[in-house]
Write a protein that holds these residues in place. Sequence first.
Motif, PDB file in Angstrom:
ATOM      1  N   UNK A 103       0.649  -1.193  -0.252  1.00  0.00           N
ATOM      2  CA  UNK A 103       0.043   0.375  -0.434  1.00  0.00           C
ATOM      3  C   UNK A 103       0.480   1.284  -0.214  1.00  0.00           C
ATOM      4  N   UNK A 104       2.607   0.665  -0.507  1.00  0.00           N
ATOM      5  CA  UNK A 104       3.162   1.934   0.052  1.00  0.00           C
ATOM      6  C   UNK A 104       4.212   2.754  -0.365  1.00  0.00           C
ATOM      7  N   UNK A 105       4.423   2.810  -1.236  1.00  0.00           N
ATOM      8  CA  UNK A 105       5.151   3.548  -2.731  1.00  0.00           C
ATOM      9  C   UNK A 105       5.695   4.882  -1.929  1.00  0.00           C
ATOM     10  N   UNK A 106       7.091   4.443  -2.077  1.00  0.00           N
ATOM     11  CA  UNK A 106       8.174   5.380  -1.632  1.00  0.00           C
ATOM     12  C   UNK A 106       9.773   5.734  -3.102  1.00  0.00           C
ATOM     13  N   UNK A 107       9.517   7.115  -3.308  1.00  0.00           N
ATOM     14  CA  UNK A 107       9.648   7.048  -5.114  1.00  0.00           C
ATOM     15  C   UNK A 107      10.988   8.240  -4.098  1.00  0.00           C
ATOM     16  N   UNK A 108      12.328   8.242  -4.313  1.00  0.00           N
ATOM     17  CA  UNK A 108      13.097   9.264  -4.088  1.00  0.00           C
ATOM     18  C   UNK A 108      13.239  10.244  -5.066  1.00  0.00           C
ATOM     19  N   UNK A 109      13.290  10.768  -5.228  1.00  0.00           N
ATOM     20  CA  UNK A 109      14.200  11.934  -6.037  1.00  0.00           C
ATOM     21  C   UNK A 109      14.978  12.622  -5.734  1.00  0.00           C
ATOM     22  N   UNK A 110      16.527  12.642  -5.688  1.00  0.00           N
ATOM     23  CA  UNK A 110      17.717  13.208  -5.513  1.00  0.00           C
ATOM     24  C   UNK A 110      18.150  13.457  -6.560  1.00  0.00           C
ATOM     25  N   UNK A 111      19.095  14.696  -6.025  1.00  0.00           N
ATOM     26  CA  UNK A 111      19.250  15.139  -7.542  1.00  0.00           C
ATOM     27  C   UNK A 111      21.627  15.079  -7.183  1.00  0.00           C
ATOM     28  N   UNK A 112      21.608  14.418  -8.389  1.00  0.00           N
ATOM     29  CA  UNK A 112      23.071  14.127  -8.057  1.00  0.00           C
ATOM     30  C   UNK A 112      24.026  14.730  -8.755  1.00  0.00           C
ATOM     31  N   UNK A 113      24.633  14.882  -7.381  1.00  0.00           N
ATOM     32  CA  UNK A 113      25.557  16.347  -8.213  1.00  0.00           C
ATOM     33  C   UNK A 113      26.320  16.558  -9.411  1.00  0.00           C
ATOM     34  N   UNK A 114      26.502  15.280  -9.687  1.00  0.00           N
ATOM     35  CA  UNK A 114      26.614  14.826 -11.365  1.00  0.00           C
ATOM     36  C   UNK A 114      25.926  14.654 -12.671  1.00  0.00           C
ATOM     37  N   UNK A 115      25.156  15.212 -11.929  1.00  0.00           N
ATOM     38  CA  UNK A 115      23.889  14.737 -13.098  1.00  0.00           C
ATOM     39  C   UNK A 115      23.187  16.271 -12.961  1.00  0.00           C
ATOM     40  N   UNK A 116      23.647  17.104 -12.612  1.00  0.00           N
ATOM     41  CA  UNK A 116      23.003  18.660 -12.342  1.00  0.00           C
ATOM     42  C   UNK A 116      22.177  19.221 -13.694  1.00  0.00           C
ATOM     43  N   UNK A 117      23.415  19.437 -14.870  1.00  0.00           N
ATOM     44  CA  UNK A 117      22.781  19.561 -16.122  1.00  0.00           C
ATOM     45  C   UNK A 117      22.387  18.792 -16.491  1.00  0.00           C
ATOM     46  N   UNK A 118      21.366  17.605 -16.259  1.00  0.00           N
ATOM     47  CA  UNK A 118      20.394  16.814 -17.158  1.00  0.00           C
ATOM     48  C   UNK A 118      19.444  17.146 -17.013  1.00  0.00           C
ATOM     49  N   UNK A 119      19.430  18.243 -15.453  1.00  0.00           N
ATOM     50  CA  UNK A 119      17.951  18.942 -15.342  1.00  0.00           C
ATOM     51  C   UNK A 119      17.259  19.816 -16.049  1.00  0.00           C
TER      52      UNK A 119
END
Length: 360
Positions: A103-119
């Motif tokens: 019943x619980x779905x945990x979805x982390x969304x964490x910016x990885x420093x190496x991928x900031x420019x992919x955002x």
Amino acid sequence: MMNYRITLLPGDGIGPEIMAVAVDVLKVVGNQFNLNFEFQEAPIGGVAIDATGEPLPGQTLEMCRNSDAVLLAAIGGYKWDNLPRHQRPETGLLGLRAGLGLFANLRPAKILPQLIDASSLKRDIVEGVDIMVVRELTGGVYFGTPKGVFETETGEKRGVNTMAYTESEIDRIAKVGFETAQKRGGKLCSVDKANVLEVSQLWRDRVTLLAPEYPDVELSHLYVDNAAMQLVRWPKQFDTIVTGNLFGDILSDAAAMLTGSIGMLPSASLGASGPGVFEPVHGSAPDIAGQDKANPLAQVLSAAMMLRYALEQPVAADKIEKAVLEVLEQGYRTGDIMSEGMKQVGCKEMAEVLLKVLSV
Ligand code: NAD
């Protein structure tokens, strides 16, 4: 030596390609940390439909129930899109969640420093983003009844779904939200549509009622439309978000894109007891299946989440997560996270460099 029985559900599309990488990674850390994995594979989704006519064969569910954890890749593809709903791959996924009481779905969304420019957002907006979306998974409009396409008196068709939550369903997911916030930054934002929906008003009332039990958690409420806006306006204001099935489905994908790639994001689905399911946030990516283009890192990070949340092996999980950061640091990128000056690799080469980093 610790023994774990893991059910693998590679599913469709890129599923088998990325699952193979996660299994190799688990074998390597297993050897290093004295963990013995007994892997058993079962069909789900399109492959299961082709083999048995059903998207979730009874035997698959039984194997999942009799394991310590389930590692799932993804299901679905064009081939099965026009089947009746009860035979669609997605129905298998919903059945798995319901069958295991997840019943619980945990979805982390964490910016990885190496991928900031992919955002797709500016660096100063996304730098440091670290959000956990706790989504209710077995209730709400995806399961409420009545549901279906019915004919009205005039002969016109009418599609119906029902958004419904009981108090106990709200309470148990809210508790997961509060407890997750306690382990993180101590802030919980409950997202609903209480200005329009009665079911949401009940949601808001119950969450508010529970708040005094968690004096160390700062609770706030947002309407879902505002939450969507705030997520792209200033995502750093969020720590933990708790919300229902439909809103969580949408918001967790929006949060995912803040991090640059859906190919990087793991998730965990947990029940009150019994095995949890660990899977990437992304789907089966049929557009790139079989082309050695898939990013296997979300699947690998899902295996790390499995070690952390289901098998209580945080040191092994840390090792995998650090290795993922290291290969990014070394400049390796699959197409979905490629940026200028980096080295583009396919799924297999990404696996090779990852295993090399893990082996030292
Ligand atoms: P998707 O996540 O499969 O793909 C969206 C886009 O992201 C595509 O361009 C795809 O190539 C890319 N992508 C996704 N994962 C990637 C990865 N690991 N590496 C590189 N690129 C990646 O979503 P969709 O296109 O909306 O759905 C495709 C199929 O997947 C559908 O049948 C859908 O029902 C199913 N689906 C399954 C799940 C699941 O199994 N949990 C979740 C979402 C969608």
